[in-house]
Structure formats: structure tokens, C-alpha cells
Design a protein around this motif. Structure first.
Motif, PDB file in Angstrom:
ATOM      1  N   GLN A 264      16.029  -5.267  34.698  1.00  0.00           N
ATOM      2  CA  GLN A 264      17.058  -5.123  33.875  1.00  0.00           C
ATOM      3  C   GLN A 264      16.294  -5.542  32.386  1.00  0.00           C
ATOM      4  O   GLN A 264      15.641  -6.435  32.242  1.00  0.00           O
ATOM      5  N   THR A 265      16.756  -4.888  31.197  1.00  0.00           N
ATOM      6  CA  THR A 265      16.080  -5.065  30.010  1.00  0.00           C
ATOM      7  C   THR A 265      17.215  -5.418  28.968  1.00  0.00           C
ATOM      8  O   THR A 265      18.287  -4.630  28.994  1.00  0.00           O
ATOM      9  N   ASP A 266      17.069  -6.206  28.158  1.00  0.00           N
ATOM     10  CA  ASP A 266      17.819  -6.504  26.865  1.00  0.00           C
ATOM     11  C   ASP A 266      17.129  -6.791  25.744  1.00  0.00           C
ATOM     12  O   ASP A 266      15.737  -7.133  25.730  1.00  0.00           O
ATOM     13  N   SER A 267      17.616  -6.821  24.631  1.00  0.00           N
ATOM     14  CA  SER A 267      16.799  -7.115  23.417  1.00  0.00           C
ATOM     15  C   SER A 267      17.738  -7.934  22.285  1.00  0.00           C
ATOM     16  O   SER A 267      18.940  -7.767  22.439  1.00  0.00           O
ATOM     17  N   VAL A 268      17.191  -8.652  21.408  1.00  0.00           N
ATOM     18  CA  VAL A 268      18.091  -9.353  20.381  1.00  0.00           C
ATOM     19  C   VAL A 268      17.205  -9.124  19.082  1.00  0.00           C
ATOM     20  O   VAL A 268      15.875  -9.379  19.252  1.00  0.00           O
ATOM     21  N   SER A 269      17.642  -9.084  18.105  1.00  0.00           N
ATOM     22  CA  SER A 269      17.109  -9.093  16.761  1.00  0.00           C
ATOM     23  C   SER A 269      16.994 -10.768  16.336  1.00  0.00           C
ATOM     24  O   SER A 269      17.453 -11.611  16.688  1.00  0.00           O
ATOM     25  N   VAL A 270      15.730 -10.912  15.873  1.00  0.00           N
ATOM     26  CA  VAL A 270      15.472 -12.119  15.716  1.00  0.00           C
ATOM     27  C   VAL A 270      14.834 -12.245  14.251  1.00  0.00           C
ATOM     28  O   VAL A 270      14.127 -11.326  13.353  1.00  0.00           O
ATOM     29  N   ASN A 271      14.736 -13.611  13.580  1.00  0.00           N
ATOM     30  CA  ASN A 271      14.646 -13.909  12.095  1.00  0.00           C
ATOM     31  C   ASN A 271      13.571 -15.053  12.151  1.00  0.00           C
ATOM     32  O   ASN A 271      13.462 -15.821  13.043  1.00  0.00           O
ATOM     33  N   GLY A 272      12.983 -15.362  11.071  1.00  0.00           N
ATOM     34  CA  GLY A 272      12.084 -16.257  10.942  1.00  0.00           C
ATOM     35  C   GLY A 272      10.704 -16.260  11.346  1.00  0.00           C
ATOM     36  O   GLY A 272       9.879 -17.338  11.447  1.00  0.00           O
ATOM     37  N   LEU A 273      10.111 -14.941  11.340  1.00  0.00           N
ATOM     38  CA  LEU A 273       8.821 -14.699  11.889  1.00  0.00           C
ATOM     39  C   LEU A 273       7.816 -14.894  10.886  1.00  0.00           C
ATOM     40  O   LEU A 273       8.363 -14.808   9.792  1.00  0.00           O
ATOM     41  N   PRO A 274       6.654 -15.481  11.197  1.00  0.00           N
ATOM     42  CA  PRO A 274       5.855 -15.856  10.169  1.00  0.00           C
ATOM     43  C   PRO A 274       4.829 -14.767   9.464  1.00  0.00           C
ATOM     44  O   PRO A 274       4.803 -13.550  10.339  1.00  0.00           O
ATOM     45  N   SER A 275       4.739 -14.662   8.330  1.00  0.00           N
ATOM     46  CA  SER A 275       4.188 -13.593   7.707  1.00  0.00           C
ATOM     47  C   SER A 275       2.454 -13.186   8.120  1.00  0.00           C
ATOM     48  O   SER A 275       2.109 -12.310   7.562  1.00  0.00           O
ATOM     49  N   ASP A 276       2.037 -14.275   8.496  1.00  0.00           N
ATOM     50  CA  ASP A 276       0.497 -14.020   8.873  1.00  0.00           C
ATOM     51  C   ASP A 276       0.508 -13.491  10.342  1.00  0.00           C
ATOM     52  O   ASP A 276      -0.751 -13.333  10.722  1.00  0.00           O
ATOM     53  N   GLY A 277       1.522 -13.143  11.126  1.00  0.00           N
ATOM     54  CA  GLY A 277       1.479 -12.469  12.249  1.00  0.00           C
ATOM     55  C   GLY A 277       1.300 -13.514  13.406  1.00  0.00           C
ATOM     56  O   GLY A 277       1.102 -14.773  13.259  1.00  0.00           O
ATOM     57  N   VAL A 278       1.420 -12.960  14.892  1.00  0.00           N
ATOM     58  CA  VAL A 278       1.743 -14.077  15.670  1.00  0.00           C
ATOM     59  C   VAL A 278       0.177 -13.917  16.510  1.00  0.00           C
ATOM     60  O   VAL A 278      -0.337 -12.590  16.750  1.00  0.00           O
ATOM     61  N   HIS A 279      -0.327 -14.944  16.971  1.00  0.00           N
ATOM     62  CA  HIS A 279      -1.596 -15.245  17.500  1.00  0.00           C
ATOM     63  C   HIS A 279      -1.483 -15.171  18.895  1.00  0.00           C
ATOM     64  O   HIS A 279      -2.005 -14.342  19.531  1.00  0.00           O
ATOM     65  N   ARG A 280      -0.674 -16.024  19.670  1.00  0.00           N
ATOM     66  CA  ARG A 280      -0.539 -16.301  20.956  1.00  0.00           C
ATOM     67  C   ARG A 280       0.998 -16.479  21.215  1.00  0.00           C
ATOM     68  O   ARG A 280       1.770 -17.047  20.193  1.00  0.00           O
ATOM     69  N   MET A 281       1.359 -16.235  22.561  1.00  0.00           N
ATOM     70  CA  MET A 281       2.865 -16.557  22.770  1.00  0.00           C
ATOM     71  C   MET A 281       2.821 -16.872  24.264  1.00  0.00           C
ATOM     72  O   MET A 281       2.141 -16.505  25.180  1.00  0.00           O
ATOM     73  N   LYS A 282       3.864 -18.109  24.508  1.00  0.00           N
ATOM     74  CA  LYS A 282       4.100 -18.436  25.843  1.00  0.00           C
ATOM     75  C   LYS A 282       5.490 -18.598  26.258  1.00  0.00           C
ATOM     76  O   LYS A 282       6.510 -18.954  25.002  1.00  0.00           O
ATOM     77  N   ALA A 283       6.005 -18.155  27.285  1.00  0.00           N
ATOM     78  CA  ALA A 283       7.271 -18.107  27.420  1.00  0.00           C
ATOM     79  C   ALA A 283       8.031 -18.754  28.722  1.00  0.00           C
ATOM     80  O   ALA A 283       7.396 -18.783  29.670  1.00  0.00           O
ATOM     81  N   SER A 284       9.315 -19.175  28.598  1.00  0.00           N
ATOM     82  CA  SER A 284      10.116 -19.538  29.725  1.00  0.00           C
ATOM     83  C   SER A 284      11.564 -19.271  29.332  1.00  0.00           C
ATOM     84  O   SER A 284      11.826 -18.548  28.305  1.00  0.00           O
ATOM     85  N   GLN A 285      12.448 -19.287  30.382  1.00  0.00           N
ATOM     86  CA  GLN A 285      13.930 -18.859  30.183  1.00  0.00           C
ATOM     87  C   GLN A 285      14.261 -19.854  29.082  1.00  0.00           C
ATOM     88  O   GLN A 285      15.299 -19.170  28.498  1.00  0.00           O
ATOM     89  N   SER A 286      13.977 -21.022  28.736  1.00  0.00           N
ATOM     90  CA  SER A 286      14.692 -21.810  27.778  1.00  0.00           C
ATOM     91  C   SER A 286      14.048 -21.551  26.295  1.00  0.00           C
ATOM     92  O   SER A 286      14.555 -21.933  25.486  1.00  0.00           O
ATOM     93  N   LEU A 287      12.719 -21.403  26.167  1.00  0.00           N
ATOM     94  CA  LEU A 287      11.931 -21.517  25.163  1.00  0.00           C
ATOM     95  C   LEU A 287      10.822 -20.578  25.120  1.00  0.00           C
ATOM     96  O   LEU A 287      10.163 -20.432  26.057  1.00  0.00           O
ATOM     97  N   ILE A 288      10.629 -19.801  23.845  1.00  0.00           N
ATOM     98  CA  ILE A 288       9.597 -18.890  23.747  1.00  0.00           C
ATOM     99  C   ILE A 288       8.494 -19.688  22.325  1.00  0.00           C
ATOM    100  O   ILE A 288       9.320 -20.185  21.454  1.00  0.00           O
ATOM    101  N   LEU A 289       7.500 -19.794  22.886  1.00  0.00           N
ATOM    102  CA  LEU A 289       6.711 -20.637  21.767  1.00  0.00           C
ATOM    103  C   LEU A 289       5.543 -19.471  21.180  1.00  0.00           C
ATOM    104  O   LEU A 289       4.988 -18.712  22.160  1.00  0.00           O
ATOM    105  N   PHE A 290       5.263 -19.600  20.212  1.00  0.00           N
ATOM    106  CA  PHE A 290       4.094 -18.638  19.739  1.00  0.00           C
ATOM    107  C   PHE A 290       3.512 -19.143  18.302  1.00  0.00           C
ATOM    108  O   PHE A 290       3.973 -20.091  17.636  1.00  0.00           O
TER     109      PHE A 290
END
Length: 482
Positions: free
Chosen positions: A141-167
Motif C-alpha cells: 500500500q502507498t500513501d503520501s503527505v505534503s510536508v513543509n520545512g525542507l532545507p533550501s540547500d537540499g537533502v544529503h542523506r536520509m534514514k527512516a523508521s515508523q516513528s521518525l524520519i531523519l535527513f
């Protein structure tokens, strides 16, 4: 423990990769499940004239493999996700309509879910708005959500879990930061350290058991290196801030993190001698709840410190590879290379000293236990590698009680198999990745990475040597080591 020549006599030739391509499979002609058994390689192919040239893949541990790409169709742009099981059987195909301003910034796998982070670009500049797309591997199954607060310098790396996404954001030469996107929230918030000097994010990790985040930070006050740690909860509340211990003689220059099976952090990086400003080796430093265990220093062999022209080698910050109660740490040893080239000024020839690239000399490979005790060291020599960028070539995989060292370049695979007793089971050798190819192909960007168990994924692009390079094919092999 410290071989100097990087070579040894083989005991037996037991290293073999099943690379026969008699069972190639194309995306639309998927193989039967029995074809994925050991000793029988599987392959996916994606011609770029059909799929575009931005194809990527993400290994999802034992949950399978995800291939994704974006493609413009008429007046719309679509994001495609192809999800395969471990036998390369197609399980799900998602076609997601995107705004033409959305660009894929990062992808990560965690807790049986694949996360894709898109960011809006307006007139080629990143806005703080984007889209998070999640694919549940178990439920398809797929879902999506609009997000805000992204950095203007772009994303370098990302790690994820059900509770938290870090980048982390891309370094802009002054400061980068770490961003938290909690489950149920649509606003990404940056790490906030009161009165902190300017820093770069060296590395970061998630402790999903204690719901903690550990960020490794690097500052350069007065052109000197300062390595420090910031430990927070998932809510960004700071738990501990501490500097790495330095001595009057040595200073830590880089830092990489790994969370061990025992729930403690293992830190490693390079250190510099403050007397001669030469990077002399690697340090290890266990960490838990704001406190350090003993700092250990592990010296390079003399061949990795001073070049033939009596100047210091440059060393990469290193990469850490955890495996149960053992960890490998690898740094690359390089030196800038210059050559005289003829130039003409008003018809008069003269010579100009110009930079040609970084010459790779060797890699220093350490294996430690979780306390930082050194179990094995090897200086792995390269042959004829010149690159415009400083990166990492050599990889290590733990195969039972053995260490498999390997890297790829084009159509060539270089391997060596050894163990902790310095017994070379299969000495360093180079072999063709595709020895039985009936057509003359050129290969670019080949990468061999561990997947699960004793399986590996080999990927890259191939070109028919007799046709245009625009007619490339992106391929993914599943290989079994035995």
C-alpha cells in the motif's frame, strides 16, 4: 598483523561469483522462482530509451528490492515504483502523478517501509515544501503527505523508521543541519543547539529502541578541527552534548557512527598528529549515555602516511561496516596528481602545471570488536586508479569467519579473501564481470553491494560499443557468493 606488501601466496582458490549470464531476465520476461536458487544469477534490465536515465534502486533487506524512476509523459510527470521480491518477481507497480516542480531528493528503507522525499523547485530554487511518499512492503500500500520545512540547500542523506524520519541538508560551505520529521507531523524541524558554533553534519544515527538520535558534528574554529556529539530524543530535546576527547599530541579529524547489537554506539574516524599535522591512523571510541569508554588509536602502516615525494597522503573520513559483534572501518589513501601540459600564449608554447586528479594508493582496512579492540588490519593496494573526485572504492563483507575485500571498475571485479589469522584464502586478483558476453559492451558505474545473507547486488549501465551511448541499459544482477 601488519603485512607491509599487501600480497600473499594463495592457499586455495575458493572465491567465486556466479556470473554466467545464460539466465538473463528482462523486466517483462520475469524468471520462474526456481531460477533464483543458489548458483543461478538473476538480472533486470531497463533500457534508458524506455525508462529514462534517472533509474535508481534500493535494497530492502529480506523484504526485496525497489526500482524507481521519473518519466515525463505528454504534459505530465510520473514517478514509477517497481517492487520486486527476493527472486526478482514483480510484486507491485506504482505510477504516481507528480507536479513538474517536484524533484526526488532522497529515499530510504526502514521498518518494512520505503520512504521517498520530494521537494518543490521554483525557478530552479528549492522551496521549503515537498511531498513524502510511503510504500508499505508487506501490505503493498502507498500513501503520501505534503510536508513543509525542507532545507533550501537540499537533502544529503536520509534514514527512516515508523516513528521518525531523519535527513541532513547538503553542506553549503558554512553550515549543514539535521532535520526531524515525526510520524503524524507534516513539518520538518531542524536540530537546534543554543549558542552552537557553525557545524557540519558528519554522520547521524537512530536508536529505535531508546528513541534517541545521535548526531556527529564537525566544526572548524580557527581552521582547526573540532569533533563533537549531540544526543537528542525523537522530539529534538537535547540529552547530551560532548566533545570527543583529544590529547595534547593527537586530534580526531573525522567521525562515523554505528549502533551495535548491544545498544551502544561505536565511533571511529581518523586522527592527526598535532606535531607534524599528518593523519597517522584510526581511532575507536565506544559511547553510551553521554559517556565514553577508552579511546584507542590504531596506526596505519608506514606506506599509508608519506608519499614517494615525501609529502603526506590524504585520507578519506572513512566508512564503518557493522556486522554483529564485529565492525570494519575503511579509509582510502589518495594524493593529488599534477602534470605539465603544453599551452600556447600568442603562439608561444609554454608549460602549465595542472591538476589531473586524485591518485588512489591504497585502502587501510581495520576490523574491531565492539570495544574497539583491533582484530585485524590490512593495507590493500590499488592499481592505476585516478579520479576527479575523492570517494570510496573498497568494500568488505563478513563471510562466516572470513573477510571478503572487493571493488569494481567498469567490467572488472577485484577481490581478495582472507581471515583474522592473516591467512590469504584467495589472493588479490582481477576478473571480468561479464566474461561470456556475446556483444562488445562498455560498462559505467558498476557497483557491487551486499544484499542479504550471502547475496549481492551488482548494478550499473552498459553500452553497446557499436552504437550511441544514449542507448544505454541500466542493469541489476543478483549474485550469490560461495
Amino acid at each position: 598483523m601488519y603485512p607491509n606488501d599487501g600480497q600473499a601466496t594463495p592457499r586455495s582458490l575458493t572465491l567465486f561469483f556466479a556470473l554466467s549470464l545464460g539466465l538473463l531476465c528482462f523486466l517483462c520476461l520475469l524468471p520462474a522462482p526456481t531460477q533464483a536458487q543458489r548458483g543461478k544469477p538473476l538480472m533486470l534490465e531497463f533500457p534508458t530509451n524506455l525508462y529514462g536515465d534517472n533509474i535508481q534502486h534500493l535494497a530492502c533487506d529480506t523484504d526485496g528490492l525497489c526500482v524507481f524512476y521519473s518519466k515525463d509523459q505528454e504534459d505530465s510527470s510520473f514517478f514509477h515504483l517497481l517492487y520486486y521480491d527476493r527472486n526478482f518477481q514483480l510484486q507491485h507497480h506504482l505510477q504516481y502523478a507528480l507536479s513538474s516542480e517536484l524533484n526526488l531528493e532522497a529515499a530510504a528503507y526502514g521498518d518494512k517501509t520505503i520512504y521517498f522525499l520530494f521537494q518543490n523547485k521554483i525557478k530552479k530554487k528549492r522551496s521549503d515544501q515537498g511531498l513524502l511518499v510511503r510504500f508499505d512492503c508487506a501490505k503493498r500500500q502507498t500513501d503520501s503527505v505534503s510536508v513543509n520545512g525542507l532545507p533550501s540547500d537540499g537533502v544529503h542523506r536520509m534514514k527512516a523508521s515508523q516513528s521518525l524520519i531523519l535527513f541532513s541538508s547538503t553542506s553549503n560551505g558554512k553550515r549543514s543541519n539535521l532535520y526531524y520529521l515525526n510520524a503524524g507531523s507534516t513539518l520538518a524541524k531542524g536540530l537546534s543547539i543554543p549558542d552552537a558554533i557553525s557545524y557540519e553534519i558528519e554522520d547521524f544515527g537512530l536508536d529505535t529502541t531508546r528513541h534517541h538520535v545521535l548526531a556527529a558534528l564537525k566544526s572548524t574554529p580557527d581552521n582547526s578541527t573540532l569533533i563533537w556529539l549531540c544526543e537528542t530524543g525523537y522530539d529534538r530535546n537535547i540529552q547530551h552534548i560532548t566533545e570527543l576527547p583529544d590529547t595534547l599530541q593527537y586530534r580526531c579529524e573525522s567521525i562515523r557512527l554505528a549502533l551495535t547489537d548491544g545498544g551502544r554506539w561505536f565511533l571511529a574516524g581518523t586522527y592527526e598528529n598535532l606535531t607534524n599535522h599528518v593523519v597517522e591512523g584510526v581511532y575507536t571510541l565506544p559511547y553510551h549515555n553521554g559517556t565514553f569508554d577508552s579511546l584507542r588509536q590504531h596506526q596505519y602502516s608506514a606506506a599509508s602516511i608519506i608519499t614517494n615525494n615525501n609529502s603526506p597522503f590524504l585520507h578519506t573520513g572513512g566508512k564503518i561496516i557493522p556486522h554483529g559483534d564485529r565492525l570494519a572501518f575503511i579509509t582510502e589513501t589518495v594524493s593529488p596528481e599534477y602534470r605539465d601540459r603544453p599551452v600556447y600564449y600568442y603562439g608561444v608554447m609554454t608549460y602549465e602545471y595542472s591538476f589531473t586528479g586524485y591518485r588512489y594508493a591504497s585502502s587501510d582496512v581495520f576490523v574491531f570488536d565492539t570495544t574497539g579492540q583491533e582484530e585485524w588490519y590490512y593495507n590493500f593496494h590499488y592499481e592505476d586508479i585516478l579520479s576527479q573526485q575523492v570517494g570510496s572504492y573498497l568494500n568488505l563483507s563478513f563471510i562466516g569467519d572470513h573477510y571478503l575485500l572487493y571493488y569494481t571498475r567498469g567490467n572488472e571485479l577485484v577481490t581478495m579473501l582472507t581471515n583474522a589469522q592473516d591467512e590469504i584464502i584467495d589472493s588479490k586478483r582481477s576478473s571480468s564481470l561479464f566474461p561470456n558476453s556475446s556483444t562488445s559492451y562498455s560498462y559505467d558505474g558498476t557497483i557491487l553491494r551486499p544484499w542479504y545473507g550471502d547475496y549481492f547486488l551488482l548494478s550499473g549501465q552498459k553500452y553497446n560499443a557499436k552504437s550511441s551511448r544514449s542507448n544505454a541499459t541500466y542493469f541489476i544482477h543478483k549474485l550469490w557468493y560461495h
